[in-house]
Design a protein around this motif. Structure first.
Motif, short mmCIF file in Angstrom:
data_model
loop_
_atom_site.label_atom_id
_atom_site.label_comp_id
_atom_site.label_asym_id
_atom_site.label_seq_id
_atom_site.Cartn_x
_atom_site.Cartn_y
_atom_site.Cartn_z
N GLU A 189 17.56 6.60 3.44
CA GLU A 189 16.53 7.25 4.24
C GLU A 189 15.18 7.28 3.53
N THR A 190 15.20 7.64 2.25
CA THR A 190 13.94 7.70 1.51
C THR A 190 13.37 6.30 1.28
N GLY A 191 14.26 5.33 1.05
CA GLY A 191 13.80 3.97 0.82
C GLY A 191 13.15 3.35 2.04
N VAL A 192 13.74 3.56 3.21
CA VAL A 192 13.14 3.04 4.44
C VAL A 192 11.83 3.75 4.72
N ASP A 193 11.75 5.03 4.42
CA ASP A 193 10.49 5.77 4.55
C ASP A 193 9.39 5.07 3.75
N ALA A 194 9.70 4.70 2.51
CA ALA A 194 8.72 4.01 1.67
C ALA A 194 8.33 2.65 2.26
N MET A 195 9.30 1.95 2.83
CA MET A 195 8.99 0.66 3.45
C MET A 195 8.07 0.84 4.65
N VAL A 196 8.29 1.89 5.42
CA VAL A 196 7.41 2.18 6.55
C VAL A 196 6.00 2.45 6.07
N HIS A 197 5.88 3.19 4.95
CA HIS A 197 4.55 3.45 4.39
C HIS A 197 3.83 2.14 4.09
N ALA A 198 4.55 1.21 3.48
CA ALA A 198 3.93 -0.07 3.12
C ALA A 198 3.52 -0.85 4.37
N ILE A 199 4.41 -0.92 5.36
CA ILE A 199 4.12 -1.69 6.58
C ILE A 199 2.94 -1.08 7.34
N GLU A 200 2.96 0.25 7.49
CA GLU A 200 1.89 0.88 8.27
C GLU A 200 0.56 0.85 7.53
N ALA A 201 0.58 0.91 6.21
CA ALA A 201 -0.67 0.76 5.45
C ALA A 201 -1.24 -0.64 5.65
N PHE A 202 -0.35 -1.65 5.65
CA PHE A 202 -0.80 -3.04 5.76
C PHE A 202 -1.37 -3.34 7.14
N THR A 203 -0.92 -2.61 8.15
CA THR A 203 -1.39 -2.85 9.52
C THR A 203 -2.32 -1.74 10.01
N SER A 204 -2.70 -0.81 9.14
CA SER A 204 -3.51 0.34 9.54
C SER A 204 -4.85 -0.13 10.13
N LYS A 205 -5.24 0.48 11.22
CA LYS A 205 -6.38 -0.01 12.00
C LYS A 205 -7.73 0.30 11.38
N LYS A 207 -8.67 1.85 8.00
CA LYS A 207 -9.08 1.86 6.59
C LYS A 207 -8.36 0.84 5.73
N LYS A 208 -7.72 -0.11 6.34
CA LYS A 208 -7.07 -1.19 5.63
C LYS A 208 -8.10 -1.89 4.72
N ASN A 209 -7.73 -2.17 3.47
CA ASN A 209 -8.66 -2.79 2.54
C ASN A 209 -7.91 -3.66 1.53
N PRO A 210 -8.59 -4.47 0.74
CA PRO A 210 -7.88 -5.39 -0.16
C PRO A 210 -6.96 -4.71 -1.16
N LEU A 211 -7.35 -3.56 -1.69
CA LEU A 211 -6.49 -2.88 -2.65
C LEU A 211 -5.25 -2.32 -1.98
N SER A 212 -5.42 -1.67 -0.85
CA SER A 212 -4.24 -1.12 -0.15
C SER A 212 -3.31 -2.24 0.29
N ASP A 213 -3.88 -3.37 0.71
CA ASP A 213 -3.06 -4.51 1.11
C ASP A 213 -2.20 -5.02 -0.04
N ASN A 214 -2.80 -5.19 -1.19
CA ASN A 214 -2.06 -5.69 -2.35
C ASN A 214 -0.94 -4.74 -2.76
N LEU A 215 -1.25 -3.45 -2.74
CA LEU A 215 -0.24 -2.45 -3.08
C LEU A 215 0.90 -2.45 -2.06
N ALA A 216 0.54 -2.51 -0.79
CA ALA A 216 1.56 -2.50 0.26
C ALA A 216 2.47 -3.72 0.16
N GLN A 217 1.89 -4.87 -0.10
CA GLN A 217 2.70 -6.08 -0.21
C GLN A 217 3.65 -6.02 -1.40
N GLN A 218 3.12 -5.57 -2.55
CA GLN A 218 3.98 -5.47 -3.73
C GLN A 218 5.09 -4.44 -3.50
#
Length: 383
Positions: A189-205, A207-218
């Motif tokens: 449950e906690t792991g999927v929560d973290a994956m959702v954070h990464a996915i939603e940050a990467f597609t956020s409408k 404030k998406k930015n190069p630093l957040s993208d790199n962190l989300a991908q990693q």
């Protein structure tokens, strides 16, 4: 992509097995601390997870108080109780999952007695200073240790967020030994929560930015590999370290490029049915991903490239392959379930949709607008 952006995070993060055993020395050096309040829950106390922490603090002659009354989805009244305990100590330590760390953030602010909690809800409404704050996660999920967000249960079923840079901790300790033996379902449950954070940050409408993208991908790359392994091997330190690092990176990403529709629809499930936050996210994830596909196809195709070795040629096929991959991961950790499996009735769906519409802070970040009718259909799809 933003042409200009602001990126903020915690400026002192220490990662390593057994690093919490040095906390007494660290607090003396960093804060000249003589007293500390640990904010946690009774489950961790009973499991003996605090022992190394307490021993280190006592060895350094730091007087310790423990507030162990934190419950999932902490209420405003519980946070005020914790804040009262925080008034006469030098440092506040959040120890646990997101609920304990969120409580610690606001307790550290409210202990100053400079501003009432009721005035803090929303974005950038905290005017108060705070006491020194240390965060020590015992799950690999919420990323709360590196976010400036605290979520509070403000009514019988409603949640409100406090979002402010004041809530960033002074110090984060990431000790994966604290995760060893964590039950498989909590790992999932906690792991999927973290994956959702990464996915939603990467597609956020907004404030998406190069630093957040790199962190989300990693983060997503780490978690997609290590979460199923940690789920199947709950005492493996290497897998636990990877999930903990992935959760923290995802936390840094969504602290700057906020989460969206999955979380907006997950919150009512927690508020009304008291489902764990990570579980609520997992139940809604495949349906919101599919709904967002027309607006986020390019981003999903990019993420597919991180997770899959054999990619289809076309972007639309790559995006669909990403959705299929996420569903496969959820199934591998036992989270391919339906709302009805957790007591949600079809007659509850309209109420859930109405509650989701109140999450305007999150909905504005979704790559595709979610209206009431959309939310109702998404709950129906998940039911």
């Amino acid at each position: 992509m933003s042409t200009s952006f602001v990126f903020q995070t915690v400026n002192d993060i220490r990662f390593g097995a057994h690093c919490t055993e040095q906390i007494g020395v660290i607090l003396q050096e960093k804060f000249a601390a003589r007293s500390a309040l640990i904010i946690t829950d009774q489950g961790l106390v009973k499991l003996g997870k605090l022992q190394a922490l307490l021993t280190s603090l006592e060895t350094s002659s730091i007087k310790v108080k423990v507030f162990d009354q934190v419950l999932p989805d902490p209420s405003d009244s519980l946070i005020l109780q914790a804040a009262e305990q925080a008034q006469d100590v030098d440092v506040i330590i959040g120890f646990g999952g997101g609920s304990s760390m969120d409580t610690a953030k606001l307790a550290a602010v409210l202990a100053r007695l400079e501003q009432p909690l009721a005035e803090m809800y929303g974005v950038n409404n905290v005017r108060s200073s705070r006491k020194p704050l240390v965060q020590i996660p015992t799950t690999a999920g919420t990323g709360s240790e590196v976010t400036p967000i605290s979520v509070v249960t403000t009514g019988e079923t409603t949640k409100s967020g406090v979002v402010s840079p004041v809530l960033y901790a002074d110090l984060v300790l990431l000790d994966a030994t604290l995760l060893l033996g964590m039950p498989a379902h909590i790992t999932a449950e906690t792991g999927v929560d973290a994956m959702v954070h990464a996915i939603e940050a990467f597609t956020s409408k907004l404030k998406k930015n190069p630093l957040s993208d790199n962190l989300a991908q990693q983060a997503l790359k780490l978690l997609s590999h290590s979460l199923p392994l940690a789920y199947a091997n709950i005492n493996n330190l290497e897998y636990r370290q990877d999930t903990m690092l992935g959760a923290m990176l995802a936390g840094q990403a969504f602290a700057n490029a906020p989460v969206a529709g999955v979380h907006a629809l997950a919150y009512p499930l927690g508020g009304i049915f008291h489902l764990a936050h990570g579980l609520s996210n997992a139940l809604m994830l495949p349906h919101v991903l599919k709904f967002n596909l027309p607006a986020a196809e390019a981003e999903y195709a990019q993420l597919a490239g991180l997770l899959l070795n054999d990619l289809p040629k076309n972007v639309d096929q790559q995006a669909q392959a990403f959705l299929d991959c996420m569903q496969k991961i959820s199934k591998s950790v036992g989270l391919d379930r339906r709302l009805r499996d957790y007591g949600v009735k079809q007659t509850d769906l309209e109420r859930l949709a109405k509650e989701a519409m109140l999450q305007s802070r999150l909905l504005q970040n979704n790559p595709r607008p979610i209206l009431f009718e959309d939310a109702l259909q998404l709950y129906q799809d998940a039911w």
